[in-house]
Design a protein around this motif. Structure first.
Motif, PDB file in Angstrom:
ATOM      1  N   TYR A  18       0.822  -1.206   0.000  1.00 30.67           N
ATOM      2  CA  TYR A  18       0.000   0.000   0.000  1.00 30.67           C
ATOM      3  C   TYR A  18       0.861   1.263   0.000  1.00 30.67           C
ATOM      4  N   ALA A  19       2.044   1.167  -0.633  1.00 26.52           N
ATOM      5  CA  ALA A  19       2.941   2.321  -0.725  1.00 26.52           C
ATOM      6  C   ALA A  19       2.555   3.283  -1.839  1.00 26.52           C
ATOM      7  N   GLY A  20       1.586   2.907  -2.657  1.00 27.38           N
ATOM      8  CA  GLY A  20       1.177   3.746  -3.776  1.00 27.38           C
ATOM      9  C   GLY A  20       0.070   4.723  -3.410  1.00 27.38           C
ATOM     10  N   SER A  21      -0.698   5.126  -4.391  1.00 31.75           N
ATOM     11  CA  SER A  21      -1.731   6.140  -4.177  1.00 31.75           C
ATOM     12  C   SER A  21      -3.032   5.511  -3.690  1.00 31.75           C
ATOM     13  N   ARG A  22      -3.841   6.315  -3.038  1.00 25.87           N
ATOM     14  CA  ARG A  22      -5.158   5.867  -2.594  1.00 25.87           C
ATOM     15  C   ARG A  22      -6.015   5.449  -3.797  1.00 25.87           C
ATOM     16  N   ALA A  23      -5.912   6.227  -4.878  1.00 24.80           N
ATOM     17  CA  ALA A  23      -6.708   5.917  -6.068  1.00 24.80           C
ATOM     18  C   ALA A  23      -6.338   4.556  -6.638  1.00 24.80           C
ATOM     19  N   THR A  24      -5.056   4.213  -6.614  1.00 31.18           N
ATOM     20  CA  THR A  24      -4.623   2.905  -7.103  1.00 31.18           C
ATOM     21  C   THR A  24      -5.231   1.787  -6.264  1.00 31.18           C
TER      22      THR A  24
END
Length: 379
Positions: free
Chosen positions: A359-365
């Motif tokens: 979950y190091a990416g964006s919320r949208a991803t």
């Protein structure tokens, strides 16, 4: 797995390569497979590098720029309240070269090193590739994937080992040890004559309390850390290690001969990064939100998924859907455009029923990935 050598692919990177191939064909992919922050380094880090681009970039001192080692010594004084001499620090090419230096600096040929299962795949693959033997200590979700001193003692009684490598917070589970738990492990290793190697690469990314360094509990451990995760600098390949006095000279000589020195520009960037904690704490707050979003979303899809204490991973039990996590992840990528890492990367015995999601990416991803997974699981 290659039955001759004991090596197997690093499946997180293999899935990532497949995902990049699909993107090159025009497909949309939600990347939850690699432990890589979505944010760039702090703006001042990039500015610092631009300022020196026109200067000659020569080798630095083999142990690293003095300013960087002094900065790291201040880091330990401020964050962990311990005094670390700059000369005890060796700046490395990410944590990966730190492990190479640590293993060869502390152990002779054929030594046996204990690791946890599940655990970071490069531990076993790296040790095997360098000619060391491994002992795996199995962990379970029942105790939060945390290693105990009793488990170390029991494993050592079955198969004696020379060293123990442990990460807290851990990859892939996010499990983190409390100070008393880590202190008991350090004491147990000392009593058994086992050299403790503390992988602290996810320090700073604890969500339930401050990170505890092995250096707070004594000076016999080899401590390895990196700018990759907390400082959002994966591709810069810059890390460090704190080496006990009895291993320091040998480690320095190995550094001179194996790596010469860490990349100069990356060291300049690291110096700047140490002073930008406000920026990185803001990234941590973003991960904390993603942690809850992903955990809740996976459980709503019928997966057994605990958030973990730190890092930026959820290690989910997908056993109700499959016992072949590698095939599951390949199908999930091909059919739904969601990239995740199969549990067999971290656990060659029981990993068939687990998948790691980052979950190091964006919320949208994450939101889009959960939506796509819902359709995939319904099918």
């Amino acid at each position: 797995m290659n039955e001759t050598t004991g090596l197997q692919p690093f499946y997180a990177m293999e899935i990532n390569a497949l995902a990049r191939g699909l993107e090159a064909e025009g497909r949309s992919v939600c990347h939850l497979e690699v432990g890589e922050p979505d944010a760039p380094p702090a703006p001042r880090v990039r500015d610092a590098v631009r300022d020196v681009l026109e200067r000659a970039q020569k080798y630095t001192h083999f142990a690293g720029l003095p300013a960087l080692r002094e900065g790291l010594a201040r880091y330990y004084a401020e964050q962990h309240k311990v005094a670390v001499a700059p000369d005890s620090i060796v700046v490395t090419m990410g944590s990966s070269s730190g492990f190479i230096l640590g293993f060869h600096g502390a152990f002779g040929p054929g030594a046996t090193i204990a690791v946890t299962r599940p655990g970071y795949p490069a531990y076993v693959n790296g040790l095997v590739g360098m000619g060391f033997r491994t002992v795996e200590i199995p962990l379970s979700a029942a105790n939060g994937w945390r290693l105990s001193a009793a488990e170390i003692e029991a494993a050592h009684a079955r198969t004696p080992f020379d060293g123990l490598l442990l990460a807290s917070p851990a990859n892939p589970t996010g499990a983190a040890l409390s100070r008393p738990q880590l202190a008991e492990i350090v004491a147990t290793c000392a009593r058994l004559g086992v050299r403790f190697i503390s992988d602290e690469i996810y320090h700073g990314l604890d969500y339930r309390g401050p990170s505890v360094s092995a250096l707070e509990l004594g000076r016999d451990a080899i401590v390895i850390n990196s700018f990759s995760k907390y400082y959002c600098m994966t591709g810069w390949r810059i890390g460090w290690m704190v080496v006990p006095d009895d291993l320091l000279r040998r480690t320095q000589i190995l550094q001179q001969n194996l790596f010469i020195s860490a990349p100069t520009l990356s060291q300049v960037a690291a110096i700047a990064a140490l002073d930008e904690r406000d920026y990185y704490e803001a990234q941590k707050a973003h991960y904390a939100e993603n942690r809850l979003l992903l955990g809740q979303g996976l459980r709503a899809l019928g997966l057994d998924a605990a958030e973990g204490d730190g890092a930026f991973y959820t290690y989910a039990d997908v056993g109700r859907f499959t016992n072949d996590s590698l095939r599951f992840c390949r199908d999930l990528l091909q059919q739904a455009g969601v990239a995740a890492t199969p549990g067999v990367d971290f656990d060659r015995t029981n990993g068939g029923r687990f998948v790691r999601f980052s979950y190091a990416g964006s919320r949208a991803t994450i939101e889009q990935a959960l939506e796509r997974m819902a359709g995939f699981l319904r099918r």
